[in-house]
Design an enzyme around this catalytic site. Structure first.
Site, short mmCIF file in Angstrom:
data_model
loop_
_atom_site.label_atom_id
_atom_site.label_comp_id
_atom_site.label_asym_id
_atom_site.label_seq_id
_atom_site.Cartn_x
_atom_site.Cartn_y
_atom_site.Cartn_z
N TYR A 177 -7.98 8.37 4.33
CA TYR A 177 -7.98 7.00 3.79
C TYR A 177 -7.96 6.03 4.97
O TYR A 177 -7.18 6.21 5.91
CB TYR A 177 -6.74 6.74 2.94
CG TYR A 177 -6.82 7.29 1.54
CD1 TYR A 177 -7.93 7.04 0.74
CD2 TYR A 177 -5.78 8.03 1.02
CE1 TYR A 177 -8.00 7.54 -0.56
CE2 TYR A 177 -5.83 8.53 -0.28
CZ TYR A 177 -6.95 8.28 -1.06
OH TYR A 177 -7.02 8.77 -2.33
N GLU A 226 0.85 -1.20 0.00
CA GLU A 226 0.00 0.00 0.00
C GLU A 226 0.88 1.23 0.00
O GLU A 226 2.05 1.16 0.38
CB GLU A 226 -0.85 0.04 1.29
CG GLU A 226 -1.89 -1.04 1.36
CD GLU A 226 -2.58 -1.08 2.73
OE1 GLU A 226 -2.48 -0.11 3.49
OE2 GLU A 226 -3.22 -2.10 3.00
N CYS A 286 6.62 52.63 -6.78
CA CYS A 286 7.33 51.38 -7.04
C CYS A 286 6.34 50.42 -7.73
O CYS A 286 5.30 50.08 -7.16
CB CYS A 286 7.84 50.80 -5.73
SG CYS A 286 8.73 49.26 -5.92
N CYS A 315 11.01 48.00 0.51
CA CYS A 315 11.13 49.21 -0.27
C CYS A 315 10.04 50.16 0.25
O CYS A 315 8.86 49.83 0.20
CB CYS A 315 10.91 48.92 -1.75
SG CYS A 315 10.63 50.42 -2.69
N LYS A 325 2.14 4.67 1.59
CA LYS A 325 2.22 5.19 2.96
C LYS A 325 1.84 6.66 2.90
O LYS A 325 2.60 7.50 2.42
CB LYS A 325 3.63 5.00 3.52
CG LYS A 325 3.73 5.34 5.00
CD LYS A 325 5.07 4.87 5.55
CE LYS A 325 5.14 5.02 7.04
NZ LYS A 325 4.97 6.38 7.51
N ASP A 383 1.08 10.39 3.96
CA ASP A 383 1.80 11.24 4.90
C ASP A 383 0.82 12.21 5.56
O ASP A 383 0.56 13.30 5.06
CB ASP A 383 2.88 12.01 4.13
CG ASP A 383 3.94 12.53 5.06
OD1 ASP A 383 3.91 12.18 6.26
OD2 ASP A 383 4.81 13.29 4.60
N CYS A 429 16.07 49.33 -4.02
CA CYS A 429 15.01 48.51 -4.60
C CYS A 429 15.33 48.20 -6.06
O CYS A 429 15.58 49.12 -6.85
CB CYS A 429 13.68 49.26 -4.49
SG CYS A 429 12.34 48.43 -5.37
N CYS A 460 12.62 50.20 -8.28
CA CYS A 460 12.48 51.66 -8.34
C CYS A 460 13.69 52.40 -7.77
O CYS A 460 13.70 53.62 -7.72
CB CYS A 460 11.21 52.10 -7.62
SG CYS A 460 11.34 51.93 -5.83
N LYS A 505 10.64 3.49 3.18
CA LYS A 505 10.59 4.95 3.02
C LYS A 505 11.43 5.38 1.82
O LYS A 505 12.60 4.98 1.71
CB LYS A 505 11.14 5.64 4.27
CG LYS A 505 10.33 5.35 5.52
CD LYS A 505 9.37 6.45 5.82
CE LYS A 505 9.91 7.25 6.96
NZ LYS A 505 9.00 8.20 7.51
S1 IVH Z 1 -0.69 0.27 8.68
C1 IVH Z 1 0.76 -1.34 13.04
N1 IVH Z 1 -0.95 1.43 6.37
O1 IVH Z 1 2.33 5.05 9.02
C2 IVH Z 1 0.67 -0.11 12.25
N2 IVH Z 1 -0.03 2.70 8.14
O2 IVH Z 1 4.50 3.97 11.35
C3 IVH Z 1 -0.26 -0.31 11.11
N3 IVH Z 1 0.50 5.02 7.54
O3 IVH Z 1 1.11 5.37 12.23
C4 IVH Z 1 -0.21 0.84 10.23
N4 IVH Z 1 -0.17 4.90 5.46
O4 IVH Z 1 -0.12 6.61 10.47
C5 IVH Z 1 -0.54 1.57 7.64
N5 IVH Z 1 -1.27 2.33 4.24
C6 IVH Z 1 -0.88 2.47 5.52
C7 IVH Z 1 -0.35 3.68 6.01
C8 IVH Z 1 0.06 3.75 7.33
C9 IVH Z 1 0.34 5.69 6.39
C10 IVH Z 1 1.09 5.60 8.78
C11 IVH Z 1 0.27 5.35 10.01
C12 IVH Z 1 1.19 4.73 11.00
C13 IVH Z 1 2.54 4.92 10.40
C14 IVH Z 1 3.38 3.70 10.65
#
Ligand code: IVH
Length: 682
Positions: A237, A115, A443, A437, A117, A119, A419, A422, A326
């Protein structure tokens, strides 16, 4: 006609279900089954019924989507299941290690689900019998803050689940990520920038821009005013589900069920039968992720099968069956070619680096901000240097360090003393890092800024004139100041590329219509330093017309409630400047409104009998300006704060505690909204 309680209860239930369904269809399936008008009508009907029968309001009522509640401090709540984190990996080798550990502990074959991740901020949602009852932040993993009313403003989070599936556990916990979409982040920052221009002109401190979408989401979730949260459109999500007993064998089934129940689940997860598939998924999204509407900082890899997950178990902090990969914060090297010093709309000077174009996090970067003179000194950067470039929060490119100086010797990067537009000598206000300025009379970027302020929505609201158009007209020499707008000619505009009959007509009509704006807006539009929207309104009401205002002395100006010496002096300076006087005469000639013509100060009565009033808190259906006007219309005087001179403090909803306390200490009479209305409308 007010319905009886029974029929109201039935209708409330029906409307709640209906609106929640329309909401889901609209925000998640992108289907509109009803027009906006129809939708608003239903919502209005529900809200009216709920106001009449507050005890019948349902916990899943969609009226909570707009916020309304204020939380003094968030309750700390224990999680049903601890909120763990994931261990991070950064390389193929790390992934191989993860795979080997699983191979050792799991019998037979296994599959991964990969999946994105997201942010943002992790959230845990509790549903009891299908109704959202609690939303809790991660906190320390064991307990977090309860932010339910804020979470209810997020349209893609269901307030009640789709119960067509009878398998839903009676107590259900789902986990997901609340995020601020990139477009929303940019919209808010553009708004803050625009607002700051006005604030700077008024000598007020600027508000900080949001640093990145993640911090913005986190800050917003912790806002104590749910209506403010509703205005920032967060999204969410869902990626996990927990309960005492779950009717699934694996994660893929769980994700499918979550979607069926009404949650927003990202479409981009993938079943990966082998580690090779996982690695391909990582490669696929390494660059593609930048085209998504939200920030992602990696990939989450999870074992699909629940029995295998159980066998693998947990370490103290994280599951053994999942890991995060990451992406490295991309940092590239490029050459600093030159630096431009940009003059902002309010005269602020910003150094902007011109770089040898380079691909970074999905976009070609040619420029980066150097912020201010202090930052240039900190980096010790010179023209010709090779510099490291990163995207701060992956949005705004920024030079993070110098890699090496040019072998041919760099050119020192001196901050200009005049500036660049001007040539006026720059100034630095005490305690501030930015240079300005001071030439706001000629200006060019500042003149354009003044015209932009004049047409702004809160000023003369000339919607047909956007920033680009103003800049074009200015560069063509059609307009040099706000009075020139009223002398624009059809032929002039039509002579420009891209301006057709209709758009020209719209522009001129928009300008012509601005003559209808009230005096207070015209006064605000002039951009007089320290004269903001509400000061302009007070002055307009108090003096009634421009002639009275222009004739006012410093002494008479400071007599106006809330006008201090600083504002008074700024007004005197403005009117005494011949250039301003000339522009004002032209605006008068063009028929702008310089007389306060609203119902204001038509004395309605004398019920308040010359006493001094101060209004605090909010009053349903009335703005603060309205309330002040009503006080004056009824013979009251307005005070600027709580003091011993104050006769009455009128207390509305959510009034500030400090004012009430002070009034109490001074023995000032306090009056509720009802008492106030009863007094003036006996
Ligand atoms: S599963 C046991 N799936 O990443 C933890 N986490 O350090 C299960 N996060 O705190 C998390 N996208 O906030 C999972 N598709 C995803 C995610 C996700 C972002 C974040 C989540 C979690 C941190 C993991």
């Amino acid at each position: 006609m007010t319905p009886n309680k029974d029929s109201a209860g039935r209708r409330i239930q029906e409307l709640t279900r209906l609106i929640n369904r329309y909401n889901h269809l609209y925000y998640q399936d992108h289907i509109s089954e009803v027009s906006d008008f129809e939708f608003d009508k239903l919502l209005q009907e529900l809200s009216t019924l709920e106001n009449a029968f507050p005890e019948l309001k349902l916990p899943q009522s969609p009226t909570q989507r707009v916020g309304g509640s204020i939380t003094k401090s968030f309750n700390t709540v224990k999680h049903d299941f601890p909120m763990l984190s994931l261990s991070n990996t950064y390389s193929d080798e790390d992934l191989n290690d993860f795979n080997e550990r699983i191979q050792k502990d799991v019998v037979g074959t296994y599959e991964f689900v990969s999946e994105l991740k997201f942010d943002g901020v992790a959230i845990s949602l509790v549903y009891e019998n299908g109704i959202l009852t609690q939303a809790i932040t991660r906190g320390d993993g064991e307990q977090g803050d309860e932010v339910t009313s804020n979470i209810k403003t997020i349209k893609t989070i269901p307030l009640e689940l789709n119960k067509s599936d009878t398998n839903i556990p009676s107590r259900l916990v789902v986990r997901g990520e609340v995020f601020m979409p990139k477009a929303e982040f940019e919209r808010i920052n553009a708004e803050i920038l625009q607002d700051n221009q006005e604030r700077e002109r008024l000598g007020k401190k600027s508000n900080n821009l949001l640093a990145n979408p993640r911090n913005a989401a986190s800050g917003t979730l912790k806002n104590q005013d749910a209506s403010a949260v509703a205005k920032r459109r967060l999204d969410c999500y869902i990626y996990d589900v927990l309960a005492e007993e779950l009717p699934f064998q694996n994660h893929a089934q769980a994700l499918a069920a979550l979607r069926l129940w009404g949650f927003q689940v990202s479409n981009h997860y993938q079943l990966c039968p082998s580690l090779e598939d996982v690695k391909n998924y990582i490669k696929l999204w390494e660059h593609q992720r930048f085209d998504l509407p939200l920030d992602t900082d990696g990939i989450v890899i999870k074992i699909n099968d629940y029995t295998q997950r159980k066998d693998l178990g947990f370490t103290a902090k994280s599951p053994r069956w999942a890991i995060a990969y990451k992406y490295k914060a991309e940092s590239v090297r490029t050459t600093l070619l030159s630096v431009n010093f940009q003059v902002g709309r309010t005269g602020k000077i910003t150094p902007v680096a011109n770089l040898k174009p380079i691909l970074l996090a999905g976009t070609t970067v040619k420029r980066a901000t150097l912020h201010n003179a202090n930052e240039i000194a900190r980096l010790g950067v010179e023209i010709g240097d090779t510099v490291f470039l990163e995207k701060g929060g992956e949005i705004i490119p920024k030079i993070t360090a110098v890699d090496s100086h040019s072998p041919r010797g760099g050119k020192p990067l001196d901050f200009p003393s005049v500036c660049p537009e001007c040539h006026t000598e720059l100034q630095r206000r005490e305690g501030e890092v930015d240079f300005f300025c001071p030439n706001d009379r000629s200006c060019p970027p500042q003149l354009i800024g003044q015209i932009e302020h004049f047409v702004h929505r809160k000023a003369l609201n000339i919607e047909s004139l956007g920033g680009k158009t103003i800049e074009t007209f200015f560069k063509q020499g059609f307009i040099k100041n706000v009075a020139d707008l009223y002398e624009l000619k059809t032929e002039q505009i039509l002579s420009l590329d891209g301006f057709k009959e209709q758009s020209t007509k719209n522009i001129l009509e928009g300008i012509a219509n601005s003559r209808k704006q009230p005096f207070s807006k015209v006064l605000f539009a002039l951009g007089i330093r320290f004269v903001g929207e509400s000061v302009a309104e007070k002055l307009a009401i108090y003096f009634g017309n421009l002639d009275n205002l222009r004739a006012a002395t410093l002494e008479s100006l400071v007599e106006v409630p809330e006008i201090g010496e600083r504002i008074a002096q700024s007004l005197i300076d403005y009117f005494q400047t011949p250039e301003n006087a000339a522009i004002l005469e032209r605006l008068i000639g063009h028929g702008l409104n310089f007389t306060h013509t609203q119902t204001v100060m038509q004395k309605v009565g004398d019920a308040l009998g010359g006493k001094t009033y101060l209004v605090t808190g909010s009053f349903e259906g009335h703005s603060r300006e309205d309330m002040d006007r009503i006080v004056r219309e009824n013979g009251g005087k307005l005070a600027s704060g709580v003091s011993a001179k104050l006769d009455v403090l009128v207390v509305g909803d959510k009034a500030g505690a400090s004012k009430l306390k002070k009034a109490e200490q001074l023995g000032v009479r306090m009056m509720s909204a009802q008492e106030f209305w009863a007094l003036i409308k006996p």
